[in-house]
Enzyme design. Structure first.
Site, PDB file in Angstrom:
ATOM      1  N   ASP A 124      38.991  44.173  49.042  1.00 52.52           N
ATOM      2  CA  ASP A 124      39.798  42.985  48.758  1.00 52.52           C
ATOM      3  C   ASP A 124      39.828  42.116  50.001  1.00 52.52           C
ATOM      4  OD1 ASP A 124      40.516  43.671  46.120  1.00 52.52           O
ATOM      5  OD2 ASP A 124      42.150  44.939  46.826  1.00 52.52           O
ATOM      6  N   ASP A 142      38.519  40.742  40.665  1.00 51.11           N
ATOM      7  CA  ASP A 142      39.899  40.734  40.172  1.00 51.11           C
ATOM      8  C   ASP A 142      40.231  39.392  39.527  1.00 51.11           C
ATOM      9  OD1 ASP A 142      40.232  43.276  41.315  1.00 51.11           O
ATOM     10  OD2 ASP A 142      41.126  42.461  43.149  1.00 51.11           O
TER      11      ASP A 142
END
Length: 170
Positions: A124, A142
């Protein structure tokens, strides 16, 4: 009368492939260019690049479960992607309200699966915040999953109302 083959929406899997490619390219950039756990401001007061990792699912769900969750989330992603792909095969090619969100979810889910299989965790790097309130870091995959899920819900609700309205008129 001979049965005509209707073109299915599997061509939309090209969008899934594009999502996977952009997601993996961005994560490669992150791994080679950003330091771990260090905020790099993009828009001061709102957006940082912030390289971090998630061994769980959304909002770090099950991130401290000991490792088995990697396999659970991989199986779930393949299962959901397979189901959505099967539905795409039964969807008319021009039905973008169905095909677009399904394709986004498939691409995002498989993008994160690649991370789990290659790195053992999801990379991330997008961090949004306001003052002292930080949204959990996320990535392109995501974003595609969330956009696809919103599309499925939104177009499903709108489509249901449209179908109900035309049934009442008929």
């Amino acid at each position: 009368m001979p049965k005509q083959n209707k073109p299915n929406a599997l061509i939309w899997l090209l969008l899934s492939i594009a999502v996977i490619a952009i997601d993996q390219w961005s994560k490669n950039w992150v791994l080679t260019s950003l330091p771990e756990f260090t905020a790099i401001p993009v828009i001061d007061g709102f957006w940082n690049w912030y390289r971090t990792y998630n061994t769980g699912a959304a909002f770090s769900f099950l991130s401290d479960a000991g490792g088995w969750q990697k396999y659970l989330f991989t199986v779930l992603a393949f299962g959901i992607s397979g189901l959505l792909g099967w539905w795409l095969a039964r969807t008319a090619r021009g039905d973008w309200r169905t095909a677009l969100p399904y394709s986004l979810v498939i691409g995002g889910a498989l993008g994160n699966v690649i991370d789990r299989l290659v790195h053992g965790k999801v990379i991330d790097f997008i961090q949004w915040y306001w003052r002292d309130h930080y949204w959990p870091a996320f990535n392109i995959a995501d974003s595609a999953i969330v956009a696809g899920a919103i599309g499925i819900a939104l177009f499903g609700l709108l489509g249901g109302k449209r179908a109900a309205g035309s049934a009442q008129q008929g």
